[in-house]
Design a protein around this motif. Structure first.
Motif, PDB file in Angstrom:
ATOM      1  N   GLY A 183       0.813  -1.220   0.000  1.00  0.00           N
ATOM      2  CA  GLY A 183       0.000   0.000   0.000  1.00  0.00           C
ATOM      3  C   GLY A 183       0.842   1.263   0.000  1.00  0.00           C
ATOM      4  N   ARG A 184       1.917   1.244   0.770  1.00  0.00           N
ATOM      5  CA  ARG A 184       2.749   2.432   0.904  1.00  0.00           C
ATOM      6  C   ARG A 184       3.388   2.802  -0.446  1.00  0.00           C
ATOM      7  NH1 ARG A 184       4.757   5.138   5.406  1.00  0.00           N
ATOM      8  NH2 ARG A 184       3.407   3.995   6.810  1.00  0.00           N
ATOM      9  N   ASN A 185       3.818   1.794  -1.201  1.00  0.00           N
ATOM     10  CA  ASN A 185       4.451   2.078  -2.507  1.00  0.00           C
ATOM     11  C   ASN A 185       3.414   2.516  -3.533  1.00  0.00           C
ATOM     12  OD1 ASN A 185       6.785   1.187  -1.323  1.00  0.00           O
ATOM     13  ND2 ASN A 185       6.481  -0.925  -2.063  1.00  0.00           N
ATOM     14  N   LEU A 186       2.209   2.000  -3.384  1.00  0.00           N
ATOM     15  CA  LEU A 186       1.192   2.266  -4.398  1.00  0.00           C
ATOM     16  C   LEU A 186       0.491   3.594  -4.161  1.00  0.00           C
ATOM     17  CD1 LEU A 186      -0.533  -1.185  -4.909  1.00  0.00           C
ATOM     18  CD2 LEU A 186       0.670   0.158  -6.618  1.00  0.00           C
ATOM     19  N   ARG A 187       0.806   4.239  -3.017  1.00  0.00           N
ATOM     20  CA  ARG A 187       0.014   5.394  -2.627  1.00  0.00           C
ATOM     21  C   ARG A 187       0.088   6.516  -3.661  1.00  0.00           C
ATOM     22  NH1 ARG A 187       0.944   6.779   3.371  1.00  0.00           N
ATOM     23  NH2 ARG A 187       2.899   7.620   2.601  1.00  0.00           N
ATOM     24  N   ASP A 188       1.246   6.665  -4.247  1.00  0.00           N
ATOM     25  CA  ASP A 188       1.412   7.796  -5.169  1.00  0.00           C
ATOM     26  C   ASP A 188       1.178   7.410  -6.624  1.00  0.00           C
ATOM     27  OD1 ASP A 188       2.119   9.282  -2.977  1.00  0.00           O
ATOM     28  OD2 ASP A 188       4.214   8.616  -3.115  1.00  0.00           O
ATOM     29  N   SER A 189       0.995   6.144  -6.890  1.00  0.00           N
ATOM     30  CA  SER A 189       0.875   5.752  -8.296  1.00  0.00           C
ATOM     31  C   SER A 189      -0.569   5.878  -8.762  1.00  0.00           C
ATOM     32  CB  SER A 189       1.373   4.319  -8.475  1.00  0.00           C
ATOM     33  OG  SER A 189       0.740   3.505  -7.525  1.00  0.00           O
ATOM     34  N   SER A 190      -0.758   5.711 -10.059  1.00  0.00           N
ATOM     35  CA  SER A 190      -2.085   5.941 -10.630  1.00  0.00           C
ATOM     36  C   SER A 190      -2.988   4.744 -10.360  1.00  0.00           C
ATOM     37  CB  SER A 190      -1.955   6.149 -12.141  1.00  0.00           C
ATOM     38  OG  SER A 190      -1.536   4.932 -12.720  1.00  0.00           O
ATOM     39  N   PHE A 191      -4.274   4.928 -10.731  1.00  0.00           N
ATOM     40  CA  PHE A 191      -5.244   3.872 -10.461  1.00  0.00           C
ATOM     41  C   PHE A 191      -4.962   2.632 -11.306  1.00  0.00           C
ATOM     42  CE2 PHE A 191      -9.252   1.719 -11.452  1.00  0.00           C
ATOM     43  CZ  PHE A 191      -9.531   1.252 -10.188  1.00  0.00           C
ATOM     44  N   ALA A 192      -4.447   2.864 -12.536  1.00  0.00           N
ATOM     45  CA  ALA A 192      -4.194   1.717 -13.420  1.00  0.00           C
ATOM     46  C   ALA A 192      -3.223   0.737 -12.782  1.00  0.00           C
ATOM     47  CB  ALA A 192      -3.647   2.215 -14.756  1.00  0.00           C
ATOM     48  N   VAL A 193      -2.214   1.291 -12.116  1.00  0.00           N
ATOM     49  CA  VAL A 193      -1.233   0.420 -11.467  1.00  0.00           C
ATOM     50  C   VAL A 193      -1.906  -0.368 -10.347  1.00  0.00           C
ATOM     51  CG1 VAL A 193       0.947   0.357 -10.227  1.00  0.00           C
ATOM     52  CG2 VAL A 193       0.595   2.039 -12.043  1.00  0.00           C
ATOM     53  N   GLU A 194      -2.750   0.329  -9.600  1.00  0.00           N
ATOM     54  CA  GLU A 194      -3.454  -0.332  -8.500  1.00  0.00           C
ATOM     55  C   GLU A 194      -4.322  -1.473  -9.038  1.00  0.00           C
ATOM     56  OE1 GLU A 194      -5.985   2.199  -6.107  1.00  0.00           O
ATOM     57  OE2 GLU A 194      -7.115   0.414  -5.523  1.00  0.00           O
ATOM     58  N   TRP A 195      -5.046  -1.156 -10.115  1.00  0.00           N
ATOM     59  CA  TRP A 195      -5.943  -2.149 -10.720  1.00  0.00           C
ATOM     60  C   TRP A 195      -5.153  -3.406 -11.124  1.00  0.00           C
ATOM     61  CZ3 TRP A 195      -9.649  -0.661 -15.368  1.00  0.00           C
ATOM     62  CH2 TRP A 195     -10.683  -1.622 -15.427  1.00  0.00           C
ATOM     63  N   LEU A 196      -4.011  -3.131 -11.766  1.00  0.00           N
ATOM     64  CA  LEU A 196      -3.159  -4.241 -12.220  1.00  0.00           C
ATOM     65  C   LEU A 196      -2.685  -5.080 -11.037  1.00  0.00           C
ATOM     66  CD1 LEU A 196      -2.053  -5.002 -15.047  1.00  0.00           C
ATOM     67  CD2 LEU A 196       0.124  -4.046 -14.285  1.00  0.00           C
ATOM     68  N   THR A 197      -2.224  -4.381  -9.981  1.00  0.00           N
ATOM     69  CA  THR A 197      -1.706  -5.103  -8.809  1.00  0.00           C
ATOM     70  C   THR A 197      -2.802  -5.968  -8.194  1.00  0.00           C
ATOM     71  OG1 THR A 197      -0.489  -3.084  -8.422  1.00  0.00           O
ATOM     72  CG2 THR A 197      -0.368  -4.766  -6.727  1.00  0.00           C
ATOM     73  N   VAL A 198      -3.973  -5.333  -8.005  1.00  0.00           N
ATOM     74  CA  VAL A 198      -5.080  -6.066  -7.395  1.00  0.00           C
ATOM     75  C   VAL A 198      -5.470  -7.244  -8.287  1.00  0.00           C
ATOM     76  CG1 VAL A 198      -7.514  -5.923  -6.812  1.00  0.00           C
ATOM     77  CG2 VAL A 198      -5.972  -4.139  -6.075  1.00  0.00           C
ATOM     78  N   GLY A 199      -5.472  -7.000  -9.608  1.00  0.00           N
ATOM     79  CA  GLY A 199      -5.815  -8.065 -10.536  1.00  0.00           C
ATOM     80  C   GLY A 199      -4.879  -9.250 -10.390  1.00  0.00           C
ATOM     81  N   ILE A 200      -3.580  -8.956 -10.304  1.00  0.00           N
ATOM     82  CA  ILE A 200      -2.603 -10.050 -10.165  1.00  0.00           C
ATOM     83  C   ILE A 200      -2.850 -10.814  -8.868  1.00  0.00           C
ATOM     84  CG2 ILE A 200      -0.159 -10.522  -9.784  1.00  0.00           C
ATOM     85  CD1 ILE A 200       0.382  -8.188 -11.737  1.00  0.00           C
ATOM     86  N   VAL A 201      -3.101 -10.063  -7.789  1.00  0.00           N
ATOM     87  CA  VAL A 201      -3.315 -10.728  -6.495  1.00  0.00           C
ATOM     88  C   VAL A 201      -4.554 -11.621  -6.561  1.00  0.00           C
ATOM     89  CG1 VAL A 201      -3.998 -10.324  -4.113  1.00  0.00           C
ATOM     90  CG2 VAL A 201      -2.103  -9.048  -5.093  1.00  0.00           C
ATOM     91  N   ILE A 202      -5.652 -11.102  -7.140  1.00  0.00           N
ATOM     92  CA  ILE A 202      -6.890 -11.893  -7.190  1.00  0.00           C
ATOM     93  C   ILE A 202      -6.684 -13.145  -8.044  1.00  0.00           C
ATOM     94  CG2 ILE A 202      -9.279 -11.888  -7.996  1.00  0.00           C
ATOM     95  CD1 ILE A 202      -9.516  -9.038  -7.126  1.00  0.00           C
ATOM     96  N   ILE A 203      -5.971 -12.979  -9.172  1.00  0.00           N
ATOM     97  CA  ILE A 203      -5.727 -14.152 -10.023  1.00  0.00           C
ATOM     98  C   ILE A 203      -4.897 -15.181  -9.265  1.00  0.00           C
ATOM     99  CG2 ILE A 203      -4.500 -14.915 -12.083  1.00  0.00           C
ATOM    100  CD1 ILE A 203      -5.354 -12.303 -13.410  1.00  0.00           C
ATOM    101  N   MET A 204      -3.868 -14.679  -8.531  1.00  0.00           N
ATOM    102  CA  MET A 204      -3.042 -15.613  -7.758  1.00  0.00           C
ATOM    103  C   MET A 204      -3.886 -16.368  -6.738  1.00  0.00           C
ATOM    104  SD  MET A 204       0.002 -15.452  -8.841  1.00  0.00           S
ATOM    105  CE  MET A 204       1.092 -16.065  -7.583  1.00  0.00           C
ATOM    106  N   VAL A 205      -4.783 -15.631  -6.072  1.00  0.00           N
ATOM    107  CA  VAL A 205      -5.630 -16.269  -5.055  1.00  0.00           C
ATOM    108  C   VAL A 205      -6.479 -17.365  -5.693  1.00  0.00           C
ATOM    109  CG1 VAL A 205      -7.619 -15.901  -3.569  1.00  0.00           C
ATOM    110  CG2 VAL A 205      -5.712 -14.325  -3.458  1.00  0.00           C
ATOM    111  N   MET A 206      -7.073 -17.050  -6.858  1.00  0.00           N
ATOM    112  CA  MET A 206      -7.966 -18.031  -7.478  1.00  0.00           C
ATOM    113  C   MET A 206      -7.184 -19.251  -7.988  1.00  0.00           C
ATOM    114  SD  MET A 206     -11.096 -16.027  -9.173  1.00  0.00           S
ATOM    115  CE  MET A 206     -12.158 -15.040  -8.124  1.00  0.00           C
TER     116      MET A 206
END
Lengths: 302, 179
Positions: free
Chosen positions: B97-120
């Protein structure tokens, strides 16, 4: 201030990590326990559901009602079409009604001639559907009757017309019904009029396929599928549906029960089928002959 | 000030559990008793990810584990496994979260997407290893797709309606101190 904060995070950091590790271990243990001793954990699950879901009922009923009302409103827009369809269906139905009346009279006459008594032990309890499985991967519903009402695992559940599923998981106030469409549902069935035995195996689609059919050539689309009572879990002779062939040529069952609106379900009390365990015996003057002797003689002959 | 933010902290923690309960409530409504070909998004996971990235202190690991385990139990999933993986995914997001705080939403979306795919993927693998019947693949894929599609909406609701926002420089954190 800044120093204070860094100290506090130094202090909470390891603690938090420890808590996380404990949580991970607990969750993993729960999964392993479920894998090893599934019935116990499933009972626990049923009890949790039993505590929680009936308490939500006061909120669920109005919300469900409102959403259904909105859905109905959409269908009002197609009212004219539906009306025309209904009228043509009604004409067909009147012909059927006439046939049914005649058959009913004939049936009553025949029953009277044979002096038939229908099984009085096949009584039922009616329950209201409280909740569905909540996930698209499982097909089950939760009823508001449970062990309190004497329900037992394995009893058959019907709506007014056809078989809906089987009770699996009874808690004090609630019971779960695994629908015929669930991927884990297997019901022994018999297909009339050919008398072929088969298994109706749910696969998470609206029309479950017919498995383990001895001779598929004898079965035609439109044949009636009824429960056979094999295995002693289910009463025999409950209507399941009609055979239909899907585009791939596979035989499936078009279910008789109305799965679109499952609201009230009947749970049939079932006290086990009568088993004939003895083989045929011949009674002579010196008592009954052992059963095996007869077979042994016939074996010797050829 | 300190008291006020403490109250708010506990209020928001309670709010997350309440949100989980509301999501489960709508899952359990007896509306669909016929099998469907597609599924809706896994809103609980999406909200948990969005909150974990924005205000990790509002979603402590205990609350996350409780909410996911409750979902496992009520939604007829093998209990524990999905909860375990989702919890680890969210904790992973919290640490980023701390690293992502300043980045754009697209980066966040990508990160979350990767995490969700990994979980599934991990969920499916572990179920297969434990010889449990794995869920139907098209359904799982549609759930994954819908969750990813709905994530921006979830973030919008989190940000706008629930007022769970990333800490900006100068904001007071949960302990009444400058972040």
């Amino acid at each position: 201030m800044a120093k204070d904060r860094s100290q506090s995070s130094d202090y909470t950091g390891p603690l938090r990590r420890l808590l996380l590790a404990v949580l991970v271990l607990v969750l993993a243990a729960v999964f392993l326990l479920w894998r090893i001793d599934s019935p116990r954990v499933e009972r626990f699950r049923a009890q949790i559901t039993d505590r929680l879901v009936p308490n939500l009922d006061w909120a669920m009923a109005p919300v469900t009602g409102t959403i259904n009302l909105l859905r109905d409103y959409q269908s009002y827009q197609r009212l004219a079409d539906q009306n025309r369809e209904l009228r043509s269906e009604l004409r067909q139905m009147q012909a059927w009604k006439e046939a049914a009346l005649q058959l009913e009279q004939e049936n009553a006459r025949l029953l009277d001639l044979n002096n038939v008594r229908l099984d009085p032990r096949l009584t039922f309890i009616t329950g209201v559907v409280l909740a569905d499985s909540g996930s698209p991967f499982r097909q089950s519903v939760l009823l508001n009757v449970g062990a309190r009402d004497g329900l037992v695992d394995g009893w058959a559940t019907m709506d007014g017309i056809g078989l809906v599923g089987r009770i699996s998981g009874v808690a004090k106030n609630t019971a779960r019904v695994i629908l015929l469409t669930d991927a884990s549902s297997r019901i022994p069935a018999i297909i009339q009029p050919s008398g072929q035995r088969a298994i109706v195996a749910g696969d998470n689609t609206a029309a479950p396929p017919v498995d383990f059919l001895e001779n598929p050539d004898l079965v035609r689309p439109g044949d009636r599928v009824i429960s056979s009572g094999d295995g002693g879990v289910f009463p025999a002779g409950l209507l399941i549906g009609q055979v239909a062939a899907d585009p791939g040529g596979r035989l499936r069952v078009r279910l008789a029960a109305d799965y679109e609106r499952l609201e009230f379900l009947r749970v049939l009390r079932h006290h086990g089928n009568e088993q004939v365990s003895d083989t045929a015996q011949v009674i002579t003057d010196s008592g009954p002959l052992p059963a095996g002797q007869d077979n042994a003689e016939t074996d010797d002959q050829p | 000030m300190n008291d006020l933010s403490q109250t708010r902290l506990w209020l928001m923690r309670a709010a997350f559990l309440f949100l989980a309960l509301v999501i489960l409530f709508f899952h359990l409504l007896p509306l669909t008793t016929t099998p469907s070909r597609w599924t809706g998004p896994d809103l609980l996971l999406a909200f948990a990810c969005a909150w974990s990235l924005r205000r990790p202190e509002y979603v402590p690991a205990l609350a996350l584990a409780l909410a996911f385990l409750m979902a496992d139990l009520l939604l007829q999933r093998p209990p524990g496994l999905w909860a375990l993986l989702a919890l680890m995914g969210c904790e992973n997001l919290k640490s980023r979260g701390r690293n992502l705080r300043d980045s754009s939403f697209a980066v966040e979306w990508l990160t979350v997407g990767i995490v969700i795919i990994m979980v599934m993927v991990a969920n499916r693998l572990l179920l297969a290893v434990a010889l449990v019947e794995v869920p139907h693949l098209p359904l799982v894929l549609s759930e994954l797709g819908m969750t990813l599609l709905f994530y921006p909406l979830v973030v919008l609701i989190t940000h706008g309606l629930m007022r769970v926002r990333k800490t900006a420089p100068g904001d007071l954190d949960a302990h009444g101190q400058r972040a």
